[in-house]
Design an enzyme around this catalytic site. Structure first.
Site, PDB file in Angstrom:
ATOM      1  N   GLU A  19      -1.554  -9.226   3.387  1.00 29.76           N
ATOM      2  CA  GLU A  19      -1.418  -9.784   4.746  1.00 29.76           C
ATOM      3  C   GLU A  19      -2.778 -10.100   5.367  1.00 29.76           C
ATOM      4  O   GLU A  19      -2.875 -10.918   6.279  1.00 29.76           O
ATOM      5  CB  GLU A  19      -0.623  -8.823   5.637  1.00 29.76           C
ATOM      6  CG  GLU A  19      -1.328  -7.541   6.083  1.00 29.76           C
ATOM      7  CD  GLU A  19      -1.240  -6.393   5.082  1.00 29.76           C
ATOM      8  OE1 GLU A  19      -0.957  -6.656   3.894  1.00 29.76           O
ATOM      9  OE2 GLU A  19      -1.473  -5.233   5.484  1.00 29.76           O
ATOM     10  N   CYS A  23       0.829  -1.204   0.000  1.00 28.92           N
ATOM     11  CA  CYS A  23       0.000   0.000   0.000  1.00 28.92           C
ATOM     12  C   CYS A  23       0.868   1.262   0.000  1.00 28.92           C
ATOM     13  O   CYS A  23       1.444   1.590  -1.018  1.00 28.92           O
ATOM     14  CB  CYS A  23      -0.985  -0.047   1.166  1.00 28.92           C
ATOM     15  SG  CYS A  23      -2.478   0.901   0.807  1.00 28.92           S
ATOM     16  N   HIS A  64      -3.648  -5.152   0.412  1.00 37.19           N
ATOM     17  CA  HIS A  64      -3.040  -5.687   1.640  1.00 37.19           C
ATOM     18  C   HIS A  64      -3.094  -7.217   1.640  1.00 37.19           C
ATOM     19  O   HIS A  64      -4.044  -7.792   2.191  1.00 37.19           O
ATOM     20  CB  HIS A  64      -3.794  -5.167   2.864  1.00 37.19           C
ATOM     21  CG  HIS A  64      -3.610  -3.706   3.094  1.00 37.19           C
ATOM     22  ND1 HIS A  64      -2.680  -3.213   3.971  1.00 37.19           N
ATOM     23  CD2 HIS A  64      -4.216  -2.635   2.537  1.00 37.19           C
ATOM     24  CE1 HIS A  64      -2.724  -1.887   3.958  1.00 37.19           C
ATOM     25  NE2 HIS A  64      -3.651  -1.512   3.098  1.00 37.19           N
TER      26      HIS A  64
HETATM   27  N1  GLN Z   1      -2.099   6.582   2.765  1.00 36.88           N
HETATM   28  C1  GLN Z   1      -2.174   5.795   1.568  1.00 36.88           C
HETATM   29  C2  GLN Z   1      -3.534   5.899   0.910  1.00 36.88           C
HETATM   30  O1  GLN Z   1      -4.497   6.258   1.547  1.00 36.88           O
HETATM   31  C3  GLN Z   1      -1.819   4.354   1.835  1.00 36.88           C
HETATM   32  C4  GLN Z   1      -2.781   3.657   2.728  1.00 36.88           C
HETATM   33  C5  GLN Z   1      -2.266   2.373   3.322  1.00 36.88           C
HETATM   34  O2  GLN Z   1      -1.050   2.129   3.350  1.00 36.88           O
HETATM   35  N2  GLN Z   1      -3.151   1.550   3.835  1.00 36.88           N
HETATM   36  O3  GLN Z   1      -3.664   5.612  -0.251  1.00 36.88           O
END
Ligand code: GLN
Length: 549
Positions: free
Chosen positions: A510, A382, A508
């Protein structure tokens, strides 16, 4: 009709109610029953989505896009089944529902009160999953500790259900602590007695006591607890500290927790527990053949729970590769151009963690550069993926001020940009791009090799995305988009083609890693780290040999 098991906690927090609930569920599942677990949290936030990880650990996201307590992660990792919106309910959500009904006029003429209106709504939620017809057993973990003011309505709802449901359809397990006093060389039962007394005063009597302890309980202690707490001796369960949480189901099996519950619930049809896969996994976990060291670059590293699912995914992927994965936390705020080599040299792989906001960003970018240039396996999740994109833009494409508009709204090169549908959103809670979305993988890519399939589905939690206006420029210079959402065209995966292992994912992975089905990207990343480790050891050995000759 489904049967309901409630798990409450006493004496202190952090005793591991979630792990006990998940372990019991695992045993019942291994005996052929269909089980789900839900968590009721007494805080007033509608969900933990807007909570800082320092407050409440990681925010876990379900398939259907609920932002939930991290215990749901344990439920999924143990049971290998999905949870949903319905599996995590907070006081905030309960009140929101009741107040909405009140505004709607549903209670016209009535005074709306904690009892019966709030407790009715709690009971409705407690029974909801059982009414789907999908489960034989619903385990409900009540957050907080007995005696807390805020968990009272939940305990009251359990009391009412104990009377309303047939006796064989409901039971209560109370988790307590039996501390060992070193000076007296004795286990002490008093905190447990008091905790059960407090629970009983609210009208709820536990059927089973699970006692967390550092020393074996022994028959005398069990007898004493049974006598003073008014439970059968066989229902006093010892829960010794375990080397890994994945051993707890086997400890509970030995203590016959599952048998005692089935007896109380009058479940007569069940199989011998099939835990073969679980045991194979535990063996691999306990007896790794080698070790790799991964640097986790993040800004919440002081708190283990902030990256819970990532750490657990490494445990799953390590077992799969038969290696022990040691995760070294590296605080991104303190990485600079001058100390990056000193901080990261000697690691076997680098994971740049998810996150929000500006703090620690430049350190993450420096770490990505180090991995890109040194050939060290790199995995960005992310925000970690977004940092890899920014690093590439700045240092390879020469767009020196490239940034994400999250950190620099005025950047001339917004290579990471807010998603279109996010731009009109004003409310913060539950409004990110959340939950599972499909992703199409490019053939012959690293991602395709890792997953071994054309389409995957992974969970998301973000507002920003790769800005596709720059895609041609990136691809022409060696960073490829190898995973694309087939409906929206959003870039979900980037790779550097001439690097041994460099992958960034917008989702994600994970969140979907379980004991029985570890996340493929983690498995691939750990395998690459293992290879990198072996190669660098070989180089070290040959250098040593050359020096000796
Ligand atoms: N802050 C980034 C976004 O909102 C990444 C979010 C995250 O790592 N879950 O896109």
């Amino acid at each position: 009709m489904a049967k309901y098991i409630f798990v409450t906690g006493g004496v202190t927090s952090s005793l591991g109610k979630g792990i006990i609930a998940a372990s019991l569920a695992k045993l019942l599942q291994a005996r052929g029953l269909s089980v789900t677990i839900q968590k009721l949290d007494p805080y007033i936030n509608v969900d933990p989505g807007t909570l800082n990880p320092y407050e409440h650990g990681e925010c876990y996201v379900t398939e259907d896009g609920a932002e939930t307590d991290l215990d749901l992660g344990h439920y999924e990792r143990f049971l290998n089944t999905f949870t949903s919106q319905a599996n995590n309910v907070t006081t905030g959500r309960i009140y929101q529902t009741v107040i909405n009904k009140e505004r709607n006029g549903d209670f016209l003429g009535k005074t709306v009160q904690v009892v019966p209106h709030i407790t009715d709504e709690i009971k409705r939620r407690m029974l909801l999953l059982g009414k789907t017809g999908k489960f034989d057993i619903v385990i409900t973990e009540i957050g907080g500790t007995v005696g807390d003011i805020e968990s009272l309505p939940f305990i009251e709802a359990v009391r009412q259900l104990q009377w309303e449901l047939p006796e064989e359809n409901v039971m209560v397990i109370h988790l307590t602590l039996v501390p060992y006093l070193k000076a007296a060389k004795e286990l002490k039962t008093k905190p447990t007695q008091h905790s059960v007394k407090m629970l009983s005063e609210t009208g709820v009597h536990p059927d089973v006591l699970v006692c967390r302890t550092e020393e074996p309980l022994g028959n005398d202690i069990r007898r004493k607890i049974a006598l003073f707490c008014n439970v059968k001796q066989e229902a006093v369960i010892e829960a010794m500290d375990a080397a890994t949480i994945y051993e707890v189901p086997l400890l509970m099996l030995r203590e016959k927790l599952d048998i005692i519950c089935m007896k109380k619930l009058k479940i007569t049809q069940f199989n011998e527990p099939n835990l073969d896969k679980w045991k194979v996994y535990l063996d691999k976990l306990k007896y790794p053949k080698s070790k790799v060291t991964i640097g986790l670059i993040g800004k919440y590293i002081e708190l283990q729970d902030a990256y819970k699912s990532i750490l657990e995914s490494f445990i799953h992927a390590g077992a799969m590769n038969e290696v022990k994965v040691q995760v070294i936390n590296v605080h991104s705020e303190f990485i600079t151009d001058d100390n990056v080599v000193e901080k990261l040299d000697g690691l076997d792989g680098l994971l740049v963690a998810p996150g929000f906001g500006t703090r620690g960003i430049e350190g993450k970018i420096i770490a990505v550069k180090y991995a890109r240039e040194s050939g060290m396996p790199f995995f960005g999740i992310c925000l970690g993926m977004q940092m890899a994109v920014i690093e590439f833009a700045r240092n390879v494409l020469g767009l020196k001020t490239a940034h994400s508009t999250e950190m620099d709204a005025q950047t001339p090169d917004p290579v990471i940009n807010m998603m279109e549908e996010q731009k009109k959103i004003k409310m913060m809670g539950g409004t990110m791009r959340l939950g599972a979305y499909p992703c199409q993988l490019l053939e012959n890519s690293l991602a395709h090799k890792i997953y071994g399939t054309n389409t995957i589905s992974e969970r998301h939690r973000h507002r920003y995305e790769f800005n596709s206006d720059y895609l041609d420029q990136f691809e022409a210079n060696g960073m490829k988009a190898t995973g694309i959402n087939p409906d929206s065209g959003l870039v979900e995966i980037i790779e550097i083609v001439d690097h041994p292992f460099f992958i960034g994912v917008q989702y994600h992975p994970e969140l979907k890693s379980t004991v029985e089905s570890p996340a493929p990207v983690f498995v691939g990343f750990v395998a690459a780290a293992k290879e990198f480790n072996e190669k660098s050891n070989n180089t070290k050995t040959s250098l040593l040999r050359d020096a000796l000759i």
